[in-house]
Design a protein around this motif. Structure first.
Motif, PDB file in Angstrom:
ATOM      1  N   GLU A  19       0.833  -1.207   0.000  1.00 13.24           N
ATOM      2  CA  GLU A  19       0.000   0.000   0.000  1.00 13.24           C
ATOM      3  C   GLU A  19       0.867   1.255   0.000  1.00 13.24           C
ATOM      4  O   GLU A  19       0.552   2.234  -0.676  1.00 13.24           O
ATOM      5  CB  GLU A  19      -0.922  -0.012   1.209  1.00 13.24           C
ATOM      6  CG  GLU A  19      -1.960   1.078   1.164  1.00 13.24           C
ATOM      7  CD  GLU A  19      -3.021   0.915   2.233  1.00 13.24           C
ATOM      8  OE1 GLU A  19      -3.698   1.917   2.495  1.00 13.24           O
ATOM      9  OE2 GLU A  19      -3.179  -0.186   2.784  1.00 13.24           O
ATOM     10  N   MET A  23       0.993   4.115  -2.908  1.00 11.91           N
ATOM     11  CA  MET A  23       0.845   5.540  -2.605  1.00 11.91           C
ATOM     12  C   MET A  23       2.006   6.339  -3.191  1.00 11.91           C
ATOM     13  O   MET A  23       1.815   7.436  -3.707  1.00 11.91           O
ATOM     14  CB  MET A  23       0.747   5.763  -1.099  1.00 11.91           C
ATOM     15  CG  MET A  23       0.669   7.222  -0.707  1.00 11.91           C
ATOM     16  SD  MET A  23      -0.701   8.107  -1.469  1.00 11.91           S
ATOM     17  CE  MET A  23      -1.937   7.891  -0.250  1.00 11.91           C
ATOM     18  N   ILE A  70       0.048   4.486   6.866  1.00 12.54           N
ATOM     19  CA  ILE A  70      -0.470   5.808   7.238  1.00 12.54           C
ATOM     20  C   ILE A  70       0.639   6.849   7.207  1.00 12.54           C
ATOM     21  O   ILE A  70       0.409   8.000   6.814  1.00 12.54           O
ATOM     22  CB  ILE A  70      -1.193   5.742   8.591  1.00 12.54           C
ATOM     23  CG1 ILE A  70      -2.436   4.870   8.442  1.00 12.54           C
ATOM     24  CG2 ILE A  70      -1.574   7.135   9.070  1.00 12.54           C
ATOM     25  CD1 ILE A  70      -3.221   4.653   9.707  1.00 12.54           C
ATOM     26  N   TRP A  73       0.880   7.960   3.677  1.00 14.27           N
ATOM     27  CA  TRP A  73      -0.230   8.833   3.268  1.00 14.27           C
ATOM     28  C   TRP A  73       0.069  10.284   3.621  1.00 14.27           C
ATOM     29  O   TRP A  73      -0.424  11.196   2.972  1.00 14.27           O
ATOM     30  CB  TRP A  73      -1.524   8.436   3.941  1.00 14.27           C
ATOM     31  CG  TRP A  73      -2.021   7.059   3.671  1.00 14.27           C
ATOM     32  CD1 TRP A  73      -1.610   6.207   2.675  1.00 14.27           C
ATOM     33  CD2 TRP A  73      -3.017   6.358   4.399  1.00 14.27           C
ATOM     34  NE1 TRP A  73      -2.279   5.025   2.759  1.00 14.27           N
ATOM     35  CE2 TRP A  73      -3.163   5.084   3.809  1.00 14.27           C
ATOM     36  CE3 TRP A  73      -3.799   6.676   5.497  1.00 14.27           C
ATOM     37  CZ2 TRP A  73      -4.058   4.148   4.276  1.00 14.27           C
ATOM     38  CZ3 TRP A  73      -4.691   5.731   5.959  1.00 14.27           C
ATOM     39  CH2 TRP A  73      -4.816   4.495   5.355  1.00 14.27           C
ATOM     40  N   LYS A  74       0.838  10.500   4.675  1.00 14.15           N
ATOM     41  CA  LYS A  74       1.110  11.855   5.137  1.00 14.15           C
ATOM     42  C   LYS A  74       2.438  12.395   4.619  1.00 14.15           C
ATOM     43  O   LYS A  74       2.536  13.564   4.255  1.00 14.15           O
ATOM     44  CB  LYS A  74       1.110  11.880   6.665  1.00 14.15           C
ATOM     45  CG  LYS A  74      -0.237  11.504   7.250  1.00 14.15           C
ATOM     46  CD  LYS A  74      -0.178  11.442   8.750  1.00 14.15           C
ATOM     47  CE  LYS A  74      -1.535  11.058   9.323  1.00 14.15           C
ATOM     48  NZ  LYS A  74      -1.519  11.113  10.789  1.00 14.15           N
TER      49      LYS A  74
END
Length: 83
Positions: A19, A23, A70, A73-74
């Motif tokens: 993932e 991304m 996560i 993602w940031k």
């Protein structure tokens, strides 16, 4: 490392890493689509535009259950936009 440190099942760890890779691929494409908004000036003979400026350090708060996904993602959007 994710499995040994967090106790996550190896298949879930591999999925989480994939993932993050997905991304990274997505955000690499978004870097080519950074368009600023230009608003017409109300003053005659004046040009107005927006300029993207890096703002510096980013603090990323991530939960323990998806630490790699996560964080990507940031952090990846911030890196692509110049921070």
């Amino acid at each position: 490392v994710l499995t040994s440190e967090m106790g996550k099942v190896i298949e879930e760890g591999r999925g989480e890493v994939q993932e993050a890779v997905d991304m990274a691929f997505y955000m690499a494409g978004e870097g080519r689509r950074q368009f600023g908004d230009t608003v017409p000036s109300e003053l005659r003979n004046k040009f107005a535009m927006s300029v993207r400026v890096p703002i510096g350090v980013a603090g990323l708060i991530t939960p323990w259950n998806f630490p790699i996904a996560i964080a990507s993602w940031k952090s990846l959007p911030a890196l692509v936009t110049g921070n």
